[in-house]
Design an enzyme around this catalytic site. Structure first.
Site, mmCIF file in Angstrom:
data_model
loop_
_atom_site.group_PDB
_atom_site.id
_atom_site.type_symbol
_atom_site.label_atom_id
_atom_site.label_comp_id
_atom_site.label_asym_id
_atom_site.label_seq_id
_atom_site.Cartn_x
_atom_site.Cartn_y
_atom_site.Cartn_z
ATOM 1 N N SER A 445 0.820 -1.215 0.000
ATOM 2 C CA SER A 445 0.000 0.000 0.000
ATOM 3 C C SER A 445 0.861 1.274 0.000
ATOM 4 C CB SER A 445 -0.954 -0.044 1.202
ATOM 5 O OG SER A 445 -1.960 0.930 1.086
ATOM 6 N N LYS A 470 -0.553 -4.166 -3.580
ATOM 7 C CA LYS A 470 -1.870 -3.566 -3.323
ATOM 8 C C LYS A 470 -1.909 -2.195 -4.001
ATOM 9 C CE LYS A 470 -5.113 -2.264 0.339
ATOM 10 N NZ LYS A 470 -5.241 -0.840 0.001
#
Length: 543
Positions: A445, A470
């Site tokens: 992320s 991600k």
């Protein structure tokens, strides 16, 4: 030629299909008009006879005169008889006219046959158009009437608040191939929303149609817990978890992204890549990550209680009891590593381990850089291993610390790039010293955004293994009752336009297999050439 018409509720008046006609003094010939009780008069078209007005005024044979009428424009109105199903509002259009001609005794010398044919053709065309228009008006009126008849309750308004949040913020404007407006109307009519729990169920059902595991509803307590997790502390077992990705070959369960250093899971030996098969004897094969997180954290038991987990690490299956504790999320650890004999430019290395992107992260990184600079470091190592992400803005701010200029990330939706985050160097703090970044499959992320920005701008060398992958960004929205929504608002691409979702960022070079994850072990691997994890300090920063 129809020359006059009457209706019980309307004063009689002349009509003409042709404004060019002559007047004389003969006795008027008035054909009979059969009135039908169910008929209504519809104004179809207006004709001006202003061109003939002057001649008629001189002869005293004015067709009609009324209060407020213009002396230069007298209107003659053709009418139609329609079935009683036509809405009665059309009568109002006629009766509300301020000026209607009054009867006078005049005669007409007309070519009736020719004018009758023209009028019939004109009326037929008008009739078709009018019927189509009436049907459309009736359909729209019925739809508006049904919609407005819905009395919106407090529960309905909360549902609509959640619906509008998704409508405005969600990344996929096709909403997983459905009409988002139609879903709203159907839900308001068909979903029970008599109390708060039913409304929450309706919101969850709505979100499930998006088929996006990262877009979810948070009850007030869960929303409060999520916010506290970004503010520095969280009660739980210290695990960051995610869904298994295809390239890792995992067939089920939930994957461990990272274990918080010093936390219960970390002490039990759980590490990145391990698979959680069960929580309290409940299989995780079909369990959502947020349901699992709730079971692991204090929502299922206060601090001091324990949770049973079944972990698969490689081929080994472990059954562990993990205590719930208040896990400190201090985002940064740092230390100075002195490397004897490694050259002037790399003899003093400042090591910074960033574990999460909470609201303190960028400030803590700045503080660590300034402290290490006071120790006269020559280079920096930024360790992002097992950092599962956090607040997107903090990732952007930390990237600005290291970059003098350049794109940090492209924000994209289904229509392409919609926003660009970049820097002009005004917030830069450490742009000149050599920099190496350590990553692994627990780097996810916001960590991947930072690593991608530093790599693509050629600011740093990346060492380790491919990151988690991600490539979606979520934002959290609070609703009026204290509940909230986590919504996927965008995907992102690195500065070189690489979409890393489910793929990850590929590092420049690997790390030795046994390379340690703590600051003490890191320094020893740079200082001892005979160790299995040895990494040459000079090669760490060379391209």
């Amino acid at each position: 030629m129809n020359i006059l018409a009457g209706c019980r509720s309307v004063s009689p008046f002349f009509i003409s299909g042709n404004p060019k006609f002559s007047l004389n003094h003969t006795t008027p010939q008035v054909p009979p008009w059969k009135s039908t009780p169910t008929s209504i008069v519809v104004v179809a078209q207006l004709y001006s006879i202003s061109n003939n007005y002057s001649n008629r005024k001189k002869s005293g044979k004015l067709v009609g005169k009324c209060k407020g009428a213009s002396e230069h424009n007298i209107l003659l109105l053709p009418v139609l008889k329609l079935h009683k199903s036509v809405p009665s509002q059309f009568i109002l259009l006629l009766t509300s006219l301020r000026c209607l001609p009054k009867w006078r005794k005049y005669s007409f010398n007309l070519k009736v046959t020719d004018l009758q044919e023209k009028f019939n053709r004109h009326v037929s065309l008008l009739f078709v158009r009018l019927i189509a228009g009436v049907m459309l008006v009736m359909l729209v009126s019925a739809t508006v009437s049904k919609t407005s008849s819905l009395a919106l309750t407090e529960e309905n308004l909360l549902f609509l608040e959640a619906w509008r949040t998704i409508d405005r913020a969600y990344v996929d404007k096709n909403f997983n191939g459905q009409s988002w407006f139609r879903y709203r109307e159907n839900a308001l009519r068909n979903e029970p929303m008599n109390n708060r729990e039913e409304t929450y169920m309706a919101i969850r059902k709505m979100l499930s149609t998006l088929d996006d595991p990262f877009t979810r509803f948070l009850e007030p307590e869960k929303f409060k817990s999520l916010r506290s997790g970004t503010q520095g502390a969280l009660t739980g077992v210290g695990l960051s978890i995610g869904y298994p990705t295809i390239y890792r070959g995992s067939s089920g369960g939930l994957v461990v992204i990272s274990a918080a250093p010093g936390g219960p899971a970390y002490r039990a030996g759980i590490s990145s890549g391990d698979v959680i098969l069960a929580i309290d004897d409940l299989s995780t094969e079909s369990m959502g990550i947020y349901d699992a997180a709730e079971r692991l954290q204090d929502s299922r038991g206060p601090e001091g209680t324990s949770v049973e987990v079944t972990i698969q690490s490689g081929t080994e299956i472990k059954h562990l009891a993990l205590p719930r504790e208040k896990v400190s999320l201090n985002p940064v650890k740092s230390r100075l590593c002195e490397i004897p004999g490694s050259g002037k430019d790399a003899s003093r290395i400042g090591y910074i381990k960033l574990t999460t992107f909470n609201q303190n992260a960028s400030g803590a990184v700045k503080e660590a850089i300034e402290t290490l600079r006071s120790d006269n470091v020559n280079a920096f190592v930024l360790d992002l291993r097992d950092n599962s992400g956090g607040l997107f803005p903090e990732g952007i701010e930390i990237a600005k610390i290291w970059l003098d200029k350049g794109v940090i990330v492209y924000i994209c939706d289904s229509r392409g790039v919609r926003d660009i985050y970049d820097t002009d160097g005004s917030n830069a703090l450490a742009t000149s010293e050599p920099l190496a970044v350590l990553v692994n499959k627990g780097t996810a992320s916001a960590s991947e955004i930072l690593a991608g920005a530093l790599k693509d701008n050629k600011r740093a060398m990346l060492f380790g293994e491919p990151t988690f992958g991600k490539g979606k960004i979520q934002s959290v929205f609070e609703l009026s009752d204290g509940s909230g929504l986590a919504v996927t608002v965008a995907s992102y691409e690195t500065p070189s336009h690489t979409d890393i979702d489910k793929v990850g960022i590929i590092p420049d070079r690997p790390l030795p297999t046994s390379f340690p994850k703590d600051e003490e072990g890191f320094c020893s691997c740079l200082q001892e050439p005979a160790s299995a994890c040895y990494l040459n300090g000079v090669k760490l920063f060379s391209r």
